[in-house]
Motif scaffolding. Structure first.
Motif, PDB file in Angstrom:
ATOM      1  N   ALA A  77       0.858  -1.197   0.000  1.00 26.56           N
ATOM      2  CA  ALA A  77       0.000   0.000   0.000  1.00 26.56           C
ATOM      3  C   ALA A  77       0.892   1.244   0.000  1.00 26.56           C
ATOM      4  N   GLN A  78       0.285   2.414  -0.284  1.00 29.22           N
ATOM      5  CA  GLN A  78       1.092   3.630  -0.325  1.00 29.22           C
ATOM      6  C   GLN A  78       1.661   3.947   1.067  1.00 29.22           C
ATOM      7  N   GLY A  81      -2.256   1.617   4.237  1.00 28.93           N
ATOM      8  CA  GLY A  81      -3.370   0.941   3.562  1.00 28.93           C
ATOM      9  C   GLY A  81      -4.732   1.210   4.177  1.00 28.93           C
ATOM     10  N   ILE A  82      -4.882   2.336   4.895  1.00 29.96           N
ATOM     11  CA  ILE A  82      -6.195   2.649   5.491  1.00 29.96           C
ATOM     12  C   ILE A  82      -7.241   2.794   4.391  1.00 29.96           C
ATOM     13  N   VAL A  83      -6.881   3.427   3.274  1.00 25.17           N
ATOM     14  CA  VAL A  83      -7.847   3.629   2.184  1.00 25.17           C
ATOM     15  C   VAL A  83      -8.366   2.282   1.684  1.00 25.17           C
ATOM     16  N   CYS A 101     -12.150   2.875  -7.992  1.00 28.35           N
ATOM     17  CA  CYS A 101     -10.757   3.051  -7.581  1.00 28.35           C
ATOM     18  C   CYS A 101      -9.886   2.834  -8.821  1.00 28.35           C
ATOM     19  N   ALA A 126      -5.953  -2.174  -6.437  1.00 24.00           N
ATOM     20  CA  ALA A 126      -5.853  -0.725  -6.699  1.00 24.00           C
ATOM     21  C   ALA A 126      -4.968  -0.028  -5.667  1.00 24.00           C
ATOM     22  N   VAL A 128      -1.801   1.426  -3.599  1.00 23.73           N
ATOM     23  CA  VAL A 128      -0.620   2.244  -3.964  1.00 23.73           C
ATOM     24  C   VAL A 128      -0.994   3.329  -4.998  1.00 23.73           C
ATOM     25  N   ASN A 129      -0.355   4.497  -4.847  1.00 23.30           N
ATOM     26  CA  ASN A 129      -0.615   5.621  -5.763  1.00 23.30           C
ATOM     27  C   ASN A 129      -0.152   5.304  -7.178  1.00 23.30           C
ATOM     28  N   THR A 132       0.095   9.504 -11.584  1.00 22.43           N
ATOM     29  CA  THR A 132      -0.173  10.077 -12.899  1.00 22.43           C
ATOM     30  C   THR A 132      -1.644  10.483 -12.952  1.00 22.43           C
ATOM     31  N   SER A 134      -5.320  10.563 -13.540  1.00 18.29           N
ATOM     32  CA  SER A 134      -6.115   9.348 -13.722  1.00 18.29           C
ATOM     33  C   SER A 134      -7.578   9.688 -13.998  1.00 18.29           C
ATOM     34  N   ASN A 136     -10.535   8.820 -13.297  1.00 21.43           N
ATOM     35  CA  ASN A 136     -11.415   7.990 -12.445  1.00 21.43           C
ATOM     36  C   ASN A 136     -12.896   8.125 -12.792  1.00 21.43           C
ATOM     37  N   GLY A 155     -10.924   9.092  -4.725  1.00 17.52           N
ATOM     38  CA  GLY A 155     -10.302   9.952  -5.733  1.00 17.52           C
ATOM     39  C   GLY A 155      -9.704  11.222  -5.161  1.00 17.52           C
ATOM     40  N   GLN A 159     -11.175  15.399  -9.359  1.00 16.68           N
ATOM     41  CA  GLN A 159     -12.185  14.382  -9.709  1.00 16.68           C
ATOM     42  C   GLN A 159     -13.413  14.570  -8.829  1.00 16.68           C
ATOM     43  N   VAL A 183      -1.176  16.479  -5.009  1.00 16.98           N
ATOM     44  CA  VAL A 183      -0.374  17.626  -5.441  1.00 16.98           C
ATOM     45  C   VAL A 183       0.672  17.127  -6.426  1.00 16.98           C
ATOM     46  N   MET A 272       0.104  14.211   5.404  1.00 21.88           N
ATOM     47  CA  MET A 272       0.930  15.395   5.667  1.00 21.88           C
ATOM     48  C   MET A 272       0.682  16.073   7.008  1.00 21.88           C
TER      49      MET A 272
HETATM   50  P1  FAD Z   1      -3.716   2.628  -0.403  1.00 19.08           P
HETATM   51  O1  FAD Z   1      -4.447   1.645   0.469  1.00 19.08           O
HETATM   52  O2  FAD Z   1      -2.420   2.248  -1.004  1.00 19.08           O
HETATM   53  O3  FAD Z   1      -4.742   3.051  -1.568  1.00 19.08           O
HETATM   54  C1  FAD Z   1      -4.417   4.066  -2.488  1.00 19.08           C
HETATM   55  C2  FAD Z   1      -5.713   4.473  -3.189  1.00 19.08           C
HETATM   56  O4  FAD Z   1      -5.416   5.620  -4.011  1.00 19.08           O
HETATM   57  C3  FAD Z   1      -6.294   3.409  -4.092  1.00 19.08           C
HETATM   58  O5  FAD Z   1      -7.602   3.098  -3.680  1.00 19.08           O
HETATM   59  C4  FAD Z   1      -6.337   4.043  -5.496  1.00 19.08           C
HETATM   60  O6  FAD Z   1      -7.595   3.835  -6.113  1.00 19.08           O
HETATM   61  C5  FAD Z   1      -6.149   5.531  -5.218  1.00 19.08           C
HETATM   62  N1  FAD Z   1      -5.324   6.184  -6.246  1.00 19.08           N
HETATM   63  C6  FAD Z   1      -4.083   5.822  -6.631  1.00 19.08           C
HETATM   64  N2  FAD Z   1      -3.615   6.658  -7.572  1.00 19.08           N
HETATM   65  C7  FAD Z   1      -4.599   7.558  -7.809  1.00 19.08           C
HETATM   66  C8  FAD Z   1      -4.722   8.667  -8.698  1.00 19.08           C
HETATM   67  N3  FAD Z   1      -3.732   9.022  -9.526  1.00 19.08           N
HETATM   68  N4  FAD Z   1      -5.889   9.377  -8.691  1.00 19.08           N
HETATM   69  C9  FAD Z   1      -6.894   9.023  -7.847  1.00 19.08           C
HETATM   70  N5  FAD Z   1      -6.826   7.992  -6.972  1.00 19.08           N
HETATM   71  C10 FAD Z   1      -5.690   7.264  -6.964  1.00 19.08           C
HETATM   72  N6  FAD Z   1      -1.198  12.891   0.760  1.00 19.08           N
HETATM   73  C11 FAD Z   1      -0.688  13.907   1.491  1.00 19.08           C
HETATM   74  O7  FAD Z   1      -0.935  13.974   2.699  1.00 19.08           O
HETATM   75  N7  FAD Z   1       0.104  14.877   0.909  1.00 19.08           N
HETATM   76  C12 FAD Z   1       0.402  14.860  -0.422  1.00 19.08           C
HETATM   77  O8  FAD Z   1       1.130  15.724  -0.916  1.00 19.08           O
HETATM   78  C13 FAD Z   1      -0.146  13.817  -1.230  1.00 19.08           C
HETATM   79  N8  FAD Z   1       0.088  13.779  -2.566  1.00 19.08           N
HETATM   80  C14 FAD Z   1      -0.520  12.807  -3.326  1.00 19.08           C
HETATM   81  C15 FAD Z   1      -0.351  12.821  -4.717  1.00 19.08           C
HETATM   82  C16 FAD Z   1      -1.021  11.881  -5.513  1.00 19.08           C
HETATM   83  C17 FAD Z   1      -0.834  11.931  -7.003  1.00 19.08           C
HETATM   84  C18 FAD Z   1      -1.859  10.896  -4.911  1.00 19.08           C
HETATM   85  C19 FAD Z   1      -2.593   9.876  -5.769  1.00 19.08           C
HETATM   86  C20 FAD Z   1      -2.005  10.853  -3.522  1.00 19.08           C
HETATM   87  C21 FAD Z   1      -1.346  11.807  -2.724  1.00 19.08           C
HETATM   88  N9  FAD Z   1      -1.494  11.813  -1.325  1.00 19.08           N
HETATM   89  C22 FAD Z   1      -0.951  12.823  -0.573  1.00 19.08           C
HETATM   90  C23 FAD Z   1      -2.217  10.717  -0.643  1.00 19.08           C
HETATM   91  C24 FAD Z   1      -1.251   9.652  -0.050  1.00 19.08           C
HETATM   92  O9  FAD Z   1      -0.095   9.512  -0.865  1.00 19.08           O
HETATM   93  C25 FAD Z   1      -1.920   8.263   0.072  1.00 19.08           C
HETATM   94  O10 FAD Z   1      -2.549   7.941  -1.163  1.00 19.08           O
HETATM   95  C26 FAD Z   1      -2.972   8.216   1.129  1.00 19.08           C
HETATM   96  O11 FAD Z   1      -2.436   8.588   2.371  1.00 19.08           O
HETATM   97  C27 FAD Z   1      -3.585   6.817   1.239  1.00 19.08           C
HETATM   98  O12 FAD Z   1      -2.598   5.887   1.615  1.00 19.08           O
HETATM   99  P2  FAD Z   1      -3.044   4.360   1.852  1.00 19.08           P
HETATM  100  O13 FAD Z   1      -1.840   3.538   2.193  1.00 19.08           O
HETATM  101  O14 FAD Z   1      -4.184   4.342   2.825  1.00 19.08           O
HETATM  102  O15 FAD Z   1      -3.574   4.018   0.379  1.00 19.08           O
END
Ligand code: FAD
Ligand code: SF4
Length: 395
Positions: A77-78, A81-83, A101, A126, A128-129, A132, A134, A136, A155, A159, A183, A272
């Motif tokens: 996950a990014q 993985g809360i999302v 997603c 889906a 991880v970021n 690019t 997208s 959606n 999203g 979006q 951003v 952040m």
């Molecule tokens: P995960 O469980 O890994 O899930 C990620 C989710 O993001 C997936 O469901 C997927 O559908 C969605 N996703 C992935 N890529 C995209 C996309 N391009 N457009 C729309 N949805 C997408 N957080 C900050 O606090 N500061 C930032 O500056 C910041 N910049 C970001 C820039 C980008 C381009 C993106 C996509 C996200 C950014 N985020 C930022 C959010 C952060 O990086 C994580 O996505 C968020 O904290 C969720 O993490 P997670 O492990 O819970 O997500």
């Protein structure tokens, strides 16, 4: 249908709306043709943000803000993985029938492939970021055709602004919106340039993030292993980025965006406003609070209150000049600065304000120079107030 030219022209973020029949409503829905965040805040949250509260000025309308992480992070996950786990919990508890997603295309891990996920596996694919732009919203026609009545949309801000504008026309009984901040996004070609300019092994990068320690963290695939079973992590200080080369890498839509914190989502999950390794959650309305309770019940969260430390203002003022003159420091000075700023610089919510200030001032200058005719209507009042705290170059 993929078009050659989109109504917002160079400012289009390819959110996907115009690839659907909802293009009919583009003039009043597109975040770059008709910025109407305050009006949509009122419609979505029951009121627009209180500009006199520093927290709302920066982070938008909210009912609850906290810091959390999953005790057992989802691998790949990014962050933790809360999302993904909240989306799975909502799907499996029957609260929604599908989740919009974005997975990766089969040919290329960084090319986005929006989907309507209906199983845990599809949501997990889906994770991880995809750093690019997208489309959606391109699945909205398919949502309508499916007859689905309860939907979760994941999203970013542009979006979500377009989605909120057309949501009453999709035939849904209930829509939940789980937003992330966003951003400095890029086209696929822009991403290639960023990776080639910044990473020593661009072809093996699977993930990257600009983190709260003032460094970009890249993770690489298994072909580059640093020690038994460990994925290689490459760390580059912000101040060592080749600003001159990278100035044109970010998409024009992202250089003119003022909705970093996804003001119109029900709940936002970013990083952040949180300490390193944790995630930052902002529940904006009752639907957001409901989603937060589901996350608490099913996602095995460890929580802590938000905190704030330091003073960002000098660092922001200096970053305006440095970015404008495209200054790049030698690597050892950049590393030294990152260590010092990480130790004494802004933390928690103050780091989030640092990042918002730096991006809003940069973007305000971009719109003023490239689209002066849009400056007055495109920049929301909250962003004008944030930018007004700083001295900007005359032209
Ligand atoms: P995960 O469980 O890994 O899930 C990620 C989710 O993001 C997936 O469901 C997927 O559908 C969605 N996703 C992935 N890529 C995209 C996309 N391009 N457009 C729309 N949805 C997408 N957080 C900050 O606090 N500061 C930032 O500056 C910041 N910049 C970001 C820039 C980008 C381009 C993106 C996509 C996200 C950014 N985020 C930022 C959010 C952060 O990086 C994580 O996505 C968020 O904290 C969720 O993490 P997670 O492990 O819970 O997500
Ligand atoms: Fe259409 Fe979205 Fe591009 Fe605006 S940003 S022109 S709504 S695809």
């Amino acid at each position: 249908m993929i078009r050659k030219v989109y109504p917002a022209k160079d400012l289009c973020s390819h959110c996907g709306l115009c690839d659907t029949r909802y293009i009919t409503y583009v003039k009043e829905s597109c975040a770059f043709l008709h910025q109407h965040v305050a009006e949509l805040e009122e419609k979505t949250h029951g009121r627009s943000r209180n500009l006199l509260s520093e927290d709302e000025l920066y982070f938008g309308v909210f009912k609850k803000m906290l810091v959390a992480r999953k005790r057992q992070p989802i691998a790949g996950a990014q962050w933790t993985g809360i999302v993904s786990s909240l989306a799975i919990a909502m799907l499996e508890s029957g609260l929604v029938e599908g989740v919009v997603c974005v997975q990766s295309s089969k040919r290329d891990r960084f090319s986005p492939q929006p989907v309507i996920a209906k199983t845990r596996e599809e949501v997990l694919s889906a994770r991880v970021n995809k750093p690019t732009l997208s489309p959606n919203l391109s699945v909205l026609d398919a949502v309508e055709r499916s007859g689905m009545k309860k939907l979760l949309f994941i999203g970013v801000g542009c979006q979500v602004e377009a989605l909120r504008s057309v949501q009453d026309r999709i035939g849904l009984e209930k829509l939940y919106v789980l937003g992330t901040p966003c951003v400095d996004n890029v086209t696929r070609a822009g991403l290639q340039k960023f990776l080639e300019t910044t990473s020593s092994s661009p072809e093996t990068v699977v993930y990257y993030e600009f983190m709260q320690d003032f460094r970009v963290h890249f993770k690489h695939d298994d072909s580059v292993i640093n020690g038994p079973g460990r994925k290689w992590e490459e760390i580059v200080p912000f101040f060592a980025l080749d600003t001159k080369e990278l100035k044109d890498v970010f998409a024009p839509s992202c250089l003119s965006c003022f909705d970093y914190v996804n003001s119109l989502a029900d709940i936002v999950v970013g990083y952040m406003g949180a300490p390193f390794g944790w995630q930052w959650l902002v529940a904006r309305n009752d639907a957001g609070l409901e989603m937060l309770e589901i996350a608490r019940k099913f996602c095995d969260l460890e929580e802590t209150p938000v905190a704030s430390r330091g003073d960002r203002r000098n660092a922001v003022q200096q970053s305006i000049t440095a970015y404008d003159r495209a200054l790049t420091l030698p690597r050892w000075i950049a590393e030294f600065l990152a260590v010092i700023i990480d130790r004494i610089g802004p933390k928690g919510l103050e780091y989030a304000r640092f990042s918002i200030d730096s991006h809003f001032t940069r973007n305000y200058l971009y719109v003023r120079r490239r689209h002066p005719e849009k400056l007055e209507t495109h920049v929301p009042e909250y962003a004008k107030r944030i930018v007004a705290q700083y001295r900007l170059p005359e032209n």
